[in-house]
Scaffold this active site. Structure first.
Site, PDB file in Angstrom:
ATOM      1  N   ILE A   1       0.867  -1.182   0.000  1.00 55.45           N
ATOM      2  CA  ILE A   1       0.000   0.000   0.000  1.00 55.45           C
ATOM      3  C   ILE A   1       0.900   1.226   0.000  1.00 55.45           C
ATOM      4  O   ILE A   1       1.557   1.518   1.017  1.00 55.45           O
ATOM      5  CB  ILE A   1      -0.923  -0.003   1.249  1.00 55.45           C
ATOM      6  CG1 ILE A   1      -1.717  -1.320   1.334  1.00 55.45           C
ATOM      7  CG2 ILE A   1      -1.857   1.207   1.220  1.00 55.45           C
ATOM      8  CD1 ILE A   1      -2.417  -1.547   2.665  1.00 55.45           C
ATOM      9  N   GLU A   2       0.970   1.891  -1.147  1.00 56.97           N
ATOM     10  CA  GLU A   2       1.886   3.029  -1.265  1.00 56.97           C
ATOM     11  C   GLU A   2       1.229   4.325  -0.792  1.00 56.97           C
ATOM     12  O   GLU A   2       0.032   4.367  -0.500  1.00 56.97           O
ATOM     13  CB  GLU A   2       2.373   3.135  -2.716  1.00 56.97           C
ATOM     14  CG  GLU A   2       3.186   1.904  -3.098  1.00 56.97           C
ATOM     15  CD  GLU A   2       3.900   2.009  -4.433  1.00 56.97           C
ATOM     16  OE1 GLU A   2       3.559   2.892  -5.236  1.00 56.97           O
ATOM     17  OE2 GLU A   2       4.803   1.187  -4.668  1.00 56.97           O
TER      18      GLU A   2
ATOM     19  N   GLU B   1       4.105  -7.973   2.889  1.00 52.91           N
ATOM     20  CA  GLU B   1       4.378  -8.906   3.988  1.00 52.91           C
ATOM     21  C   GLU B   1       3.947  -8.304   5.319  1.00 52.91           C
ATOM     22  O   GLU B   1       3.324  -8.964   6.154  1.00 52.91           O
ATOM     23  CB  GLU B   1       5.875  -9.219   4.066  1.00 52.91           C
ATOM     24  CG  GLU B   1       6.473  -9.829   2.811  1.00 52.91           C
ATOM     25  CD  GLU B   1       6.994  -8.789   1.822  1.00 52.91           C
ATOM     26  OE1 GLU B   1       6.311  -7.770   1.591  1.00 52.91           O
ATOM     27  OE2 GLU B   1       8.088  -9.009   1.277  1.00 52.91           O
TER      28      GLU B   1
HETATM   29  N1  THU Z   1       7.575  -4.009  -1.490  1.00 58.26           N
HETATM   30  C1  THU Z   1       6.870  -4.965  -0.807  1.00 58.26           C
HETATM   31  O1  THU Z   1       5.645  -4.941  -0.776  1.00 58.26           O
HETATM   32  N2  THU Z   1       7.569  -5.918  -0.146  1.00 58.26           N
HETATM   33  C2  THU Z   1       8.928  -5.989  -0.090  1.00 58.26           C
HETATM   34  O2  THU Z   1       9.464  -6.752   0.698  1.00 58.26           O
HETATM   35  C3  THU Z   1       9.725  -5.158  -0.994  1.00 58.26           C
HETATM   36  C4  THU Z   1       9.021  -3.970  -1.549  1.00 58.26           C
HETATM   37  C5  THU Z   1       6.830  -2.955  -2.182  1.00 58.26           C
HETATM   38  C6  THU Z   1       6.956  -1.599  -1.564  1.00 58.26           C
HETATM   39  C7  THU Z   1       6.663  -0.688  -2.728  1.00 58.26           C
HETATM   40  O3  THU Z   1       5.268  -0.500  -2.823  1.00 58.26           O
HETATM   41  C8  THU Z   1       7.138  -1.465  -3.935  1.00 58.26           C
HETATM   42  O4  THU Z   1       7.284  -2.810  -3.519  1.00 58.26           O
HETATM   43  C9  THU Z   1       8.445  -0.964  -4.515  1.00 58.26           C
HETATM   44  O5  THU Z   1       9.420  -0.903  -3.535  1.00 58.26           O
END
Ligand code: THU
Length: 147
Positions: free
Chosen positions: A54-55, A66
């Site tokens: 979720i950004e 995770e």
């Molecule tokens: N991201 C994850 O959801 N899990 C990780 O362990 C690595 C990165 C997501 C965060 C962000 O929304 C996107 O991947 C790019 O970094």
């Protein structure tokens, strides 16, 4: 599976976790990176918690898939886990493994036994590898270090 050691989990259960993780990609909110991640966290009681990334426009508050799964479970009183499956890729296309970031590995360390907790990285039901948390976070610092 790529011929690595037997992780002790049933193939059917691994495939179900992969399915669940892939289904989470639909909910992934990624207007900034376009990198979609899905997770499926298996609790010791058999329940599976899904999670997506979720950004956020301020970038820093972004939550990884995770941690979304872990925080959903822990916020419902569940703290014992056997495994997590993680899938991800640019625009949700699963070409490579999406390995967990360092912060997520540390969150796993808080609630999981590094010797036995299984991290399943997959690009599909026919291509996955299974690692222990200890393999991904050797010499990790966790609750046991605080006595
Ligand atoms: N991201 C994850 O959801 N899990 C990780 O362990 C690595 C990165 C997501 C965060 C962000 O929304 C996107 O991947 C790019 O970094």
């Amino acid at each position: 599976m790529d011929g690595q050691k037997d992780c002790g989990m049933e193939k059917k259960q691994i495939e179900e976790l992969i399915d669940t993780a892939i289904r989470q990609l639909e909910f992934s909110y990624t207007p900034y990176s376009g990198f979609k991640v899905g997770a499926a966290l298996l609790a010791k009681d058999g329940k599976v918690y899904g999670g997506c990334n979720i950004e956020n426009a301020a970038y820093g508050p972004t939550n990884c898939a995770e941690r979304t799964a872990f925080f959903k479970a822990v916020s419902e009183g569940v703290r014992k886990f056997d495994a997590i499956c993680i899938v991800g890729g640019k625009d949700g296309v699963l070409t490579d493994y999406a390995a967990p970031c360092g912060v997520c590995r540390q969150v796993m360390m808080e609630f999981c036994d590094p010797e036995t907790f299984q991290v399943i990285l997959a690009t599909g039901k026919d291509h996955y590898d299974v690692f222990t948390l200890k393999e991904l976070l050797p010499l990790g610092f966790g609750p046991a270090n605080l006595g």
